[in-house]
Design a protein around this motif. Structure first.
Motif, PDB file in Angstrom:
ATOM      1  N   ARG A 203      -6.834   2.914   3.914  1.00 20.81           N
ATOM      2  CA  ARG A 203      -7.178   2.198   4.942  1.00 20.81           C
ATOM      3  C   ARG A 203      -8.325   1.296   4.981  1.00 20.81           C
ATOM      4  O   ARG A 203      -8.101  -0.194   5.550  1.00 20.81           O
TER       5      ARG A 203
ATOM      6  N   SER B 292      -7.629  -2.974   5.109  1.00 24.14           N
ATOM      7  CA  SER B 292      -8.561  -3.553   6.205  1.00 24.14           C
ATOM      8  C   SER B 292      -9.412  -4.613   5.308  1.00 24.14           C
ATOM      9  O   SER B 292      -9.631  -5.892   6.132  1.00 24.14           O
TER      10      SER B 292
ATOM     11  N   PRO C 286      -2.065  -4.166   9.442  1.00 29.96           N
ATOM     12  CA  PRO C 286      -1.639  -2.595   9.518  1.00 29.96           C
ATOM     13  C   PRO C 286      -0.662  -2.084   9.849  1.00 29.96           C
ATOM     14  O   PRO C 286       0.294  -2.826  10.834  1.00 29.96           O
TER      15      PRO C 286
ATOM     16  N   GLY D  27      -3.287   2.105  12.058  1.00 28.68           N
ATOM     17  CA  GLY D  27      -4.098   1.391  11.129  1.00 28.68           C
ATOM     18  C   GLY D  27      -4.041   1.185   9.614  1.00 28.68           C
ATOM     19  O   GLY D  27      -4.789   0.935   8.589  1.00 28.68           O
ATOM     20  N   TYR D  28      -3.155   2.477   9.203  1.00 32.98           N
ATOM     21  CA  TYR D  28      -2.890   2.623   7.765  1.00 32.98           C
ATOM     22  C   TYR D  28      -1.939   1.563   7.367  1.00 32.98           C
ATOM     23  O   TYR D  28      -1.213   1.042   7.820  1.00 32.98           O
TER      24      TYR D  28
END
Length: 460
Positions: free
Chosen positions: A259, A263, A269, A273-274
């Motif tokens: 992740r 980012s 995402p 957020g993965y």
């Protein structure tokens, strides 16, 4: 001929961007020379037109935009492989860190492995004995299976991993041909010391290959560590016909590193957020377990992950459950009762156990015994729910027996010492001893012939 490039267009976290690149390949290794002459290694993780995004393994400190030299090697990250790896300890990208010097490689292999032709896969059978009753009886580990452990922060998954490494044996006495590949990602120094000391003191290190990525190591290494471990496992299993058990902890650290890098790359995402490709990324590793036609070896996986906030619906355990063949779930409420290992029996399962237990593998009563233990323990939950409303003293006679069975099942069957190694015969006998608490009329999952042979009611 290798081409060397001068300067970079961007530096962001562990990533650098190189412009004007020709003939660059995805996963290609890159040698970076910083301004002061320091050499670093990286790999290309994205190529777009004449731009290449490079992960730098040792971090980007000391690298400048103007005076950095970058040379493409033309090949992916490879690891040195030899049977000398057994008993050795390596860092996250396969470099020896045990002070015993380099190994003399038999061959070099791409850490990404080669996809297994589905037609060449053999169906997993036969079991691996861990010496832990809650696994061997209720969630049997089958050779060639991938069976994850879902844990939580503060739960004793590290102790359980060490106990499995110490105690794991093959069912047919082939232990001379049995090896364990142990990969740890994002662990603290005290945990690393615990793993090393435990394996050395118990004498099992000679059959273990360890890959250790520490919490203060570059996050990029964390992405590579499990792939190095699986490449070593494939070498031992499919070249030397060994039965290999791969234990990887903690896959949550791996997913969080993925992740972080996603980012940094500016990717859109997905859940929590993965990255949206988390599923396929995990599958690319978990599907490297199995048995292949033409080889006597096998790869069995036990990935360990910690569920954030004990949430089994979190993306990491959720996606892992789709890819793997079951799960062993550790329960915080059992842990708070000082029960070790705190395996939540009713939430755990091994989808392949039916094909590796019974006559010829474990014992002919194994399947019906495990079914009856599951069924009886489920009734314990109903009895406890009723007792919480009306009090245990007001329960009927059968419900009181189920309450007693539940207590003894957790305290004598689930619970065992961290150095207690139970044979499958001892585990099955213990299960029948606990079922003796209940009257024969309650054992509706067992046939009459098996009851006659194994069931012995307890007095009082």
């Amino acid at each position: 001929m290798a081409v060397e490039y001068m300067g970079l267009s961007k530096i962001e976290g562990p990533l650098v961007v190189l412009d004007g690149v020709k003939n660059a390949s995805y996963e290609e290794m890159v040698e970076i020379t910083a301004e002061g002459g320091e050499h670093k290694w990286g790999r290309i993780i994205e190529v777009y037109e004449d731009k290449a995004v490079i992960q730098v393994f040792e971090g980007t400190s000391g690298i400048s935009l103007t005076n950095t030299k970058t040379k493409l090697t033309g090949k992916p990250l490879e690891i040195q492989l030899s049977k000398e790896m057994l008993g050795r300890i390596f860092d996250g990208i396969g470099r020896p860190i045990d002070g015993l010097g380099d190994i003399y490689p038999d061959e070099m292999r791409d850490i990404n492995g080669s996809p297994i032709n589905p037609v060449a896969r053999r169906y997993p059978n036969n079991f691996i004995q861990t010496g832990i009753s809650s696994i061997d009886c209720l969630n049997t580990l089958i050779r060639g299976q991938k069976l994850p452990i879902f844990s939580g922060n503060g739960l004793p998954h590290d102790n359980l991993a060490v106990q499995i490494v110490r105690q794991a044996t093959l069912s047919n006495g082939e232990d001379d041909n049995f090896a364990i590949v142990f990969a740890a990602m994002g662990i603290k120094h005290d945990v690393e010391t615990y793993f090393r000391r435990s394996f050395e003191e118990s004498g099992v290190l000679q059959k273990v290959v360890m890959f250790l990525n520490l919490a203060d190591d570059p996050v990029v290494e964390r992405i590579v560590t499990p792939r190095c471990a699986l490449t070593a496992a494939e070498y031992l299993a499919f070249k030397h016909n060994m039965q290999v058990l791969v234990i990887m902890t903690d896959m949550t650290s791996y997913a969080e590193a993925l992740r972080e890098i996603s980012s940094s790359k500016g990717e859109i995402p997905s859940r929590k957020g993965y990255p949206g490709y988390l599923y396929s990324d995990l599958a690319s590793m978990f599907e490297r377990a199995g048995i292949i036609e033409g080889s006597e070896g096998s790869i069995t996986q036990i990935p360990i992950l910690t569920m954030p906030n004990d949430d089994i619906t979190h993306p990491i355990p959720d996606l892992t459950g789709y890819i793997t063949e079951g799960q062993i779930v550790l329960d915080r409420s059992l842990f708070l009762k000082s029960i070790y290992p705190p395996v939540m029996a009713l939430s755990s399962l091994s989808r392949l156990m039916k094909d590796g237990i019974g006559e010829g593998f474990t014992r002919e009563d194994h399947a019906v015994l495990s079914n009856q233990l599951f069924s009886s323990y489920a009734r314990v939950g109903d009895a406890r729910a009723l007792a919480s409303v009306i009090g245990e003293d007001e329960l009927g006679a059968i419900d009181k027996l189920y309450m007693k069975f539940g207590r003894e099942f957790e305290e004598k069957f689930i619970a065992q010492g961290k150095n207690e190694n139970r044979s499958i015969e001892n585990t099955l006998d213990l299960g029948w001893s606990l079922l003796g608490i209940l009257p024969e009329s309650e054992l509706d999952r067992v046939d009459e012939a098996t009851l006659k042979k194994y069931y012995k009611p307890k007095e009082g």
